[in-house]
Motif scaffolding. Structure first.
Motif, PDB file in Angstrom:
ATOM      1  N   VAL A 153      21.367  44.070 -20.768  1.00  0.00           N
ATOM      2  CA  VAL A 153      22.610  43.369 -21.083  1.00  0.00           C
ATOM      3  C   VAL A 153      23.463  44.221 -22.015  1.00  0.00           C
ATOM      4  O   VAL A 153      22.961  45.088 -22.732  1.00  0.00           O
ATOM      5  N   ALA A 154      24.749  43.956 -21.983  1.00  0.00           N
ATOM      6  CA  ALA A 154      25.697  44.679 -22.836  1.00  0.00           C
ATOM      7  C   ALA A 154      26.057  43.810 -24.032  1.00  0.00           C
ATOM      8  O   ALA A 154      26.066  42.583 -23.945  1.00  0.00           O
ATOM      9  N   ILE A 155      26.354  44.476 -25.153  1.00  0.00           N
ATOM     10  CA  ILE A 155      26.859  43.759 -26.324  1.00  0.00           C
ATOM     11  C   ILE A 155      28.381  43.799 -26.241  1.00  0.00           C
ATOM     12  O   ILE A 155      28.985  44.869 -26.187  1.00  0.00           O
ATOM     13  N   LEU A 156      28.975  42.623 -26.218  1.00  0.00           N
ATOM     14  CA  LEU A 156      30.426  42.495 -26.115  1.00  0.00           C
ATOM     15  C   LEU A 156      30.959  41.819 -27.369  1.00  0.00           C
ATOM     16  O   LEU A 156      30.203  41.196 -28.114  1.00  0.00           O
ATOM     17  N   ARG A 157      32.248  41.939 -27.575  1.00  0.00           N
ATOM     18  CA  ARG A 157      32.874  41.317 -28.736  1.00  0.00           C
ATOM     19  C   ARG A 157      33.927  40.327 -28.244  1.00  0.00           C
ATOM     20  O   ARG A 157      34.821  40.677 -27.504  1.00  0.00           O
ATOM     21  N   SER A 158      33.799  39.100 -28.706  1.00  0.00           N
ATOM     22  CA  SER A 158      34.741  38.051 -28.343  1.00  0.00           C
ATOM     23  C   SER A 158      36.030  38.218 -29.139  1.00  0.00           C
ATOM     24  O   SER A 158      36.008  38.558 -30.312  1.00  0.00           O
ATOM     25  N   TRP A 159      37.164  37.954 -28.466  1.00  0.00           N
ATOM     26  CA  TRP A 159      38.453  37.973 -29.145  1.00  0.00           C
ATOM     27  C   TRP A 159      39.170  36.641 -28.971  1.00  0.00           C
ATOM     28  O   TRP A 159      40.378  36.563 -29.046  1.00  0.00           O
ATOM     29  N   THR A 160      38.414  35.582 -28.753  1.00  0.00           N
ATOM     30  CA  THR A 160      39.011  34.262 -28.630  1.00  0.00           C
ATOM     31  C   THR A 160      39.312  33.708 -30.016  1.00  0.00           C
ATOM     32  O   THR A 160      38.756  34.158 -31.021  1.00  0.00           O
TER      33      THR A 160
END
Length: 146
Positions: A22-29
């Motif tokens: 899995v990839a580590i993503l960053r939320s921008w919500t």
């Protein structure tokens, strides 16, 4: 529609059911600003998720953290808009400066005629030539600024 997350090039040892790490993503919500999460890189939130691994990587943010981050993001957008407007204004001023330089060159062409007019009064020659040059310069100035 813009993405509400960004990829990060960190790989984890956790794998999705499909077998891919899995990839580590960053939320921008607005609800989860800058909060990191894990997701299968083949998952797509806009379509039905076949594998759909999802897990929050960071802990839940408290309200003041969300508000502070959202406020900073808003201020950043405002500053970016101001920078864009300032760059546009600078470009406009440079264009006006160039037009003024052109006008200055045209005005300098009139100066010799003024000197010639002194002789014209005495000799009666070149008066029409200077009037024509002056008229051309005035028309050029009008074209440059309007």
């Amino acid at each position: 529609m813009s993405k509400s997350y960004s990829y990060r090039s960190i790989h984890t040892t956790i794998k999705c059911r499909c077998g891919v790490p899995v990839a580590i993503l960053r939320s921008w919500t607005e609800d989860n600003p800058e909060r990191r999460f894990l997701r299968c890189k083949f998952s797509n939130p806009d379509f039905s998720r076949k594998y759909g691994y999802f897990s929050w990587y960071d802990e839940v943010q408290v309200e003041w953290q969300k508000n502070t981050i959202n406020q900073l993001m808003l201020e950043k957008k405002i500053l970016q808009c101001e920078l864009t407007m300032t760059k546009s204004e600078v470009a406009h001023l440079q264009e006006q400066n160039n037009k003024l330089k052109e006008a200055n060159l045209l005005i300098r062409q009139i100066k010799p005629c003024e000197d010639e007019n002194m002789d014209v009064v005495n000799h009666g020659t070149n008066r029409n030539s200077c009037k024509t040059t002056f008229a051309i310069v005035v028309v050029c100035l009008l074209v440059l600024f309007f």
